[in-house]
Design a protein around this motif. Structure first.
Motif, PDB file in Angstrom:
ATOM      1  N   VAL A 116     -77.344   3.511  20.307  1.00  0.00           N
ATOM      2  CA  VAL A 116     -77.172   2.313  21.136  1.00  0.00           C
ATOM      3  C   VAL A 116     -76.502   1.222  20.307  1.00  0.00           C
ATOM      4  CG1 VAL A 116     -78.385   0.562  22.481  1.00  0.00           C
ATOM      5  CG2 VAL A 116     -79.192   2.929  22.502  1.00  0.00           C
ATOM      6  N   ARG A 117     -75.543   0.492  20.911  1.00  0.00           N
ATOM      7  CA  ARG A 117     -74.791  -0.524  20.198  1.00  0.00           C
ATOM      8  C   ARG A 117     -74.942  -1.903  20.838  1.00  0.00           C
ATOM      9  NH1 ARG A 117     -70.967   1.444  16.482  1.00  0.00           N
ATOM     10  NH2 ARG A 117     -71.604   3.556  15.951  1.00  0.00           N
ATOM     11  N   SER A 118     -74.888  -2.907  19.995  1.00  0.00           N
ATOM     12  CA  SER A 118     -74.895  -4.290  20.464  1.00  0.00           C
ATOM     13  C   SER A 118     -73.464  -4.768  20.660  1.00  0.00           C
ATOM     14  CB  SER A 118     -75.591  -5.197  19.446  1.00  0.00           C
ATOM     15  OG  SER A 118     -76.952  -4.883  19.327  1.00  0.00           O
ATOM     16  N   PHE A 119     -73.253  -5.600  21.681  1.00  0.00           N
ATOM     17  CA  PHE A 119     -71.966  -6.238  21.916  1.00  0.00           C
ATOM     18  C   PHE A 119     -72.203  -7.725  22.180  1.00  0.00           C
ATOM     19  CE2 PHE A 119     -71.387  -1.814  23.290  1.00  0.00           C
ATOM     20  CZ  PHE A 119     -70.297  -1.449  22.506  1.00  0.00           C
ATOM     21  N   THR A 120     -71.182  -8.516  21.902  1.00  0.00           N
ATOM     22  CA  THR A 120     -71.269  -9.960  22.102  1.00  0.00           C
ATOM     23  C   THR A 120     -70.602 -10.347  23.409  1.00  0.00           C
ATOM     24  OG1 THR A 120     -71.258 -10.346  19.713  1.00  0.00           O
ATOM     25  CG2 THR A 120     -70.696 -12.217  21.123  1.00  0.00           C
ATOM     26  N   TYR A 121     -71.294 -11.138  24.202  1.00  0.00           N
ATOM     27  CA  TYR A 121     -70.828 -11.569  25.520  1.00  0.00           C
ATOM     28  C   TYR A 121     -70.902 -13.086  25.636  1.00  0.00           C
ATOM     29  CZ  TYR A 121     -72.338  -6.809  27.063  1.00  0.00           C
ATOM     30  OH  TYR A 121     -72.553  -5.458  27.207  1.00  0.00           O
ATOM     31  N   ASP A 122     -70.065 -13.655  26.471  1.00  0.00           N
ATOM     32  CA  ASP A 122     -70.362 -14.959  27.051  1.00  0.00           C
ATOM     33  C   ASP A 122     -71.565 -14.767  27.962  1.00  0.00           C
ATOM     34  OD1 ASP A 122     -69.170 -17.803  28.084  1.00  0.00           O
ATOM     35  OD2 ASP A 122     -69.949 -16.610  29.759  1.00  0.00           O
ATOM     36  N   SER A 123     -72.538 -15.657  27.886  1.00  0.00           N
ATOM     37  CA  SER A 123     -73.803 -15.442  28.601  1.00  0.00           C
ATOM     38  C   SER A 123     -73.617 -15.378  30.114  1.00  0.00           C
ATOM     39  CB  SER A 123     -74.808 -16.544  28.239  1.00  0.00           C
ATOM     40  OG  SER A 123     -74.303 -17.819  28.589  1.00  0.00           O
ATOM     41  N   LYS A 124     -72.681 -16.145  30.648  1.00  0.00           N
ATOM     42  CA  LYS A 124     -72.474 -16.131  32.094  1.00  0.00           C
ATOM     43  C   LYS A 124     -71.753 -14.855  32.533  1.00  0.00           C
ATOM     44  CE  LYS A 124     -72.511 -21.153  32.246  1.00  0.00           C
ATOM     45  NZ  LYS A 124     -71.746 -22.383  32.535  1.00  0.00           N
ATOM     46  N   PHE A 125     -70.813 -14.424  31.733  1.00  0.00           N
ATOM     47  CA  PHE A 125     -70.146 -13.152  32.006  1.00  0.00           C
ATOM     48  C   PHE A 125     -71.146 -11.995  31.923  1.00  0.00           C
ATOM     49  CE2 PHE A 125     -67.709  -9.431  30.373  1.00  0.00           C
ATOM     50  CZ  PHE A 125     -66.901  -9.224  31.481  1.00  0.00           C
ATOM     51  N   TYR A 126     -72.063 -12.083  30.976  1.00  0.00           N
ATOM     52  CA  TYR A 126     -73.083 -11.043  30.823  1.00  0.00           C
ATOM     53  C   TYR A 126     -73.913 -10.901  32.111  1.00  0.00           C
ATOM     54  CZ  TYR A 126     -77.258  -8.623  29.182  1.00  0.00           C
ATOM     55  OH  TYR A 126     -78.302  -7.739  29.058  1.00  0.00           O
ATOM     56  N   VAL A 127     -74.328 -12.027  32.690  1.00  0.00           N
ATOM     57  CA  VAL A 127     -75.102 -11.980  33.930  1.00  0.00           C
ATOM     58  C   VAL A 127     -74.274 -11.366  35.053  1.00  0.00           C
ATOM     59  CG1 VAL A 127     -76.241 -13.375  35.699  1.00  0.00           C
ATOM     60  CG2 VAL A 127     -76.593 -13.897  33.289  1.00  0.00           C
ATOM     61  N   GLN A 128     -72.984 -11.706  35.094  1.00  0.00           N
ATOM     62  CA  GLN A 128     -72.114 -11.106  36.111  1.00  0.00           C
ATOM     63  C   GLN A 128     -72.027  -9.588  35.929  1.00  0.00           C
ATOM     64  OE1 GLN A 128     -71.077 -12.531  38.725  1.00  0.00           O
ATOM     65  NE2 GLN A 128     -68.920 -12.193  39.219  1.00  0.00           N
ATOM     66  N   CYS A 129     -71.941  -9.134  34.692  1.00  0.00           N
ATOM     67  CA  CYS A 129     -71.915  -7.696  34.419  1.00  0.00           C
ATOM     68  C   CYS A 129     -73.221  -7.029  34.853  1.00  0.00           C
ATOM     69  CB  CYS A 129     -71.665  -7.440  32.929  1.00  0.00           C
ATOM     70  SG  CYS A 129     -70.006  -7.863  32.359  1.00  0.00           S
ATOM     71  N   GLU A 130     -74.340  -7.696  34.625  1.00  0.00           N
ATOM     72  CA  GLU A 130     -75.624  -7.147  35.053  1.00  0.00           C
ATOM     73  C   GLU A 130     -75.710  -7.047  36.570  1.00  0.00           C
ATOM     74  OE1 GLU A 130     -78.979  -9.217  33.158  1.00  0.00           O
ATOM     75  OE2 GLU A 130     -79.061  -7.385  31.940  1.00  0.00           O
ATOM     76  N   ARG A 131     -75.206  -8.037  37.250  1.00  0.00           N
ATOM     77  CA  ARG A 131     -75.215  -8.016  38.711  1.00  0.00           C
ATOM     78  C   ARG A 131     -74.370  -6.863  39.234  1.00  0.00           C
ATOM     79  NH1 ARG A 131     -72.777 -12.141  40.940  1.00  0.00           N
ATOM     80  NH2 ARG A 131     -74.092 -12.346  42.761  1.00  0.00           N
ATOM     81  N   TRP A 132     -73.211  -6.639  38.572  1.00  0.00           N
ATOM     82  CA  TRP A 132     -72.379  -5.502  38.972  1.00  0.00           C
ATOM     83  C   TRP A 132     -73.120  -4.179  38.750  1.00  0.00           C
ATOM     84  CZ3 TRP A 132     -70.832  -2.009  35.081  1.00  0.00           C
ATOM     85  CH2 TRP A 132     -70.264  -0.842  35.601  1.00  0.00           C
ATOM     86  N   LEU A 133     -73.746  -4.001  37.579  1.00  0.00           N
ATOM     87  CA  LEU A 133     -74.400  -2.724  37.296  1.00  0.00           C
ATOM     88  C   LEU A 133     -75.540  -2.460  38.277  1.00  0.00           C
ATOM     89  CD1 LEU A 133     -74.428  -0.238  35.510  1.00  0.00           C
ATOM     90  CD2 LEU A 133     -76.013  -1.426  33.974  1.00  0.00           C
TER      91      LEU A 133
END
Length: 332
Positions: A116-133
Motif C-alpha cells: 500500500v502506498r501513500s499519495f499527496t492530495y489537495d484535501s478538497k480534491f481528495y474528498v471529491q475522489c472519495e465521493r467518486w469511488l
C-alpha cells in the motif's frame, strides 16, 4: 515506470510503502444481480493480489457511508468549505474511502503489488475522489475491498498535478460476488487488451468507469484523447478539476462543456457501454452521436432529452451508463 507527457509532465513518485491488516468490507452492499460475466483467463496481477498486503488505515477523515451526490460529511473538510473554493491544504493518504491505494510501477512486473502506498492530495480534491469511488462502488454489483492503482496524484510542477488536484488511474480491483476472489475490473492500458479475446469486456468496463468519473469530473482524458497510439493517456485515465473550477459552487458534480474530450468520451460510451455501432470516434458532436444519445436517454426514462440539454441530463446519462455497463441495472 515513470511516464512523461507534454500536458502533465512526469508522473509523481510513490510515497512511503506501508502495509497493514485487511480492510473490512463495506457494509450495506445490496446485490441486485450477478456481476457481468467475467472474461476468459487474461494476463493480470490476480496472483499477486491474492498474496499482497492490504491496509484499512485512515489518515484523514472519510466520507460517511450514507453520503450521496448532494451531501456528504468529512472530518475537517466540509461541503460548504469545498464550495467556497477549490484549493485546500495538502494531505497524505494511503487509501480512498477506506480502500487501499497502490502505485502502478510496482504492478507492472506482475509479481508484486509493492504494498500500500501513500499519495499527496489537495484535501478538497481528495474528498471529491472519495465521493467518486463510493459512487463507482454503489453502482456496481461487486464487493469490497476495492484496490485503487494509479501513477499518483501530486507532482512537483505547475498545473493540476502540481496542486494535488489531478489523478492518473490505472487499475481497479474488487471482489467477485460469485467466487469471493479478487478480479481486475478496470485496466487502463488499452494496448494490453484491445486485441485479446476479452477486449469487449474490458472496453465495456473501461468506458463505464469513465462514465462514473465524468459524473464528478469535467476533465477525463482517455486513450481516445487523440488518434495516436503514442498519446500519453494510453496507459492511464487522467482526471482533474480544471473545468469544474469554472462552475463555481456547482463544481462538485460534472457538467457539459462541449469539449473535445467530453464529446469523444460520450461517443465511446455509446459504442462500448450501450453497443450502438453507428457511433464513431469523430471527436465531433455529430448527428449520429446525437441520435444515439437520444435513443439512450429514451431507454433510461428521459425521452426527448440529450445529455447536453442540462446538468441533470448529463448526470443521468453517465449514471445509467455505468450501471448498464457493469450489469448493476440493465436498461431494456
Amino acid at each position: 515506470m515513470s511516464i512523461n507527457t507534454e500536458l502533465e509532465g512526469p508522473s509523481p513518485e510513490p510515497g512511503t510503502q506501508e502495509t497493514s491488516a485487511s480492510p473490512v468490507p463495506i457494509q450495506g452492499k445490496e446485490m441486485s444481480k450477478a456481476a457481468l460475466e467475467f472474461p476468459p483467463s487474461f494476463k493480470s496481477t490476480e496472483q499477486a493480489i491474492a498474496s499482497a498486503g492490504q491496509s484499512d488505515a485512515r489518515e484523514v477523515g472519510s466520507v460517511s457511508p450514507d453520503a450521496t451526490s448532494s451531501g456528504f460529511r468529512t472530518q475537517g473538510v466540509t461541503s460548504a468549505g469545498i464550495q467556497a473554493g477549490l484549493q485546500g491544504p495538502r494531505i497524505s493518504a494511503r487509501e480512498l474511502w477506506g480502500q487501499p491505494t497502490f502505485y502502478e510501477g510496482s504492478f507492472e512486473n506482475q509479481n508484486s503489488t509493492g504494498g500500500v502506498r501513500s499519495f499527496t492530495y489537495d484535501s478538497k480534491f481528495y474528498v471529491q475522489c472519495e465521493r467518486w469511488l463510493k459512487f463507482w462502488y454503489d453502482n456496481n454489483p461487486w464487493l469490497s475491498p476495492v484496490w485503487v492503482v494509479s501513477f499518483g496524484v501530486q507532482v512537483n510542477k505547475t498545473g493540476w498535478h502540481g496542486t494535488g488536484q489531478a489523478f492518473d488511474l490505472t487499475r481497479l480491483y474488487a471482489k467477485r460476488p460469485d467466487t469471493g476472489s479478487f478480479s481486475q475490473l478496470f485496466y487502463a492500458d488499452w494496448r494490453d487488451w484491445h486485441t485479446s479475446s476479452a477486449a469487449a469486456w474490458y472496453a465495456k468496463l473501461y468506458w463505464g468507469t469513465v462514465a462514473s468519473l465524468t459524473y464528478f469530473f469535467d476533465v477525463v482524458l482517455t486513450y481516445s484523447y487523440d488518434d495516436s497510439l503514442q498519446d500519453s493517456h494510453q496507459n492511464h485515465v487522467h482526471f482533474d478539476v480544471s473545468e469544474n473550477a469554472s462552475s463555481g459552487g456547482a463544481w462538485l458534480l460534472g457538467r457539459w462543456h462541449s469539449s473535445r474530450s467530453q464529446i469523444t468520451n460520450m461517443q465511446y460510451i455509446l459504442l462500448h457501454c450501450w453497443g450502438i455501432q453507428s457511433v464513431k470516434g469523430t471527436h465531433a458532436y455529430d448527428k449520429a452521436t446525437k441520435a444515439a444519445a437520444a435513443a439512450v436517454m429514451k431507454r433510461v426514462g428521459r425521452p426527448g432529452r440529450l445529455p447536453s440539454d442540462s446538468q441533470n441530463d448529463w448526470l443521468h446519462f453517465h449514471h445509467a451508463s455505468w450501471q448498464h455497463a457493469n450489469g448493476r441495472h440493465v436498461y431494456p
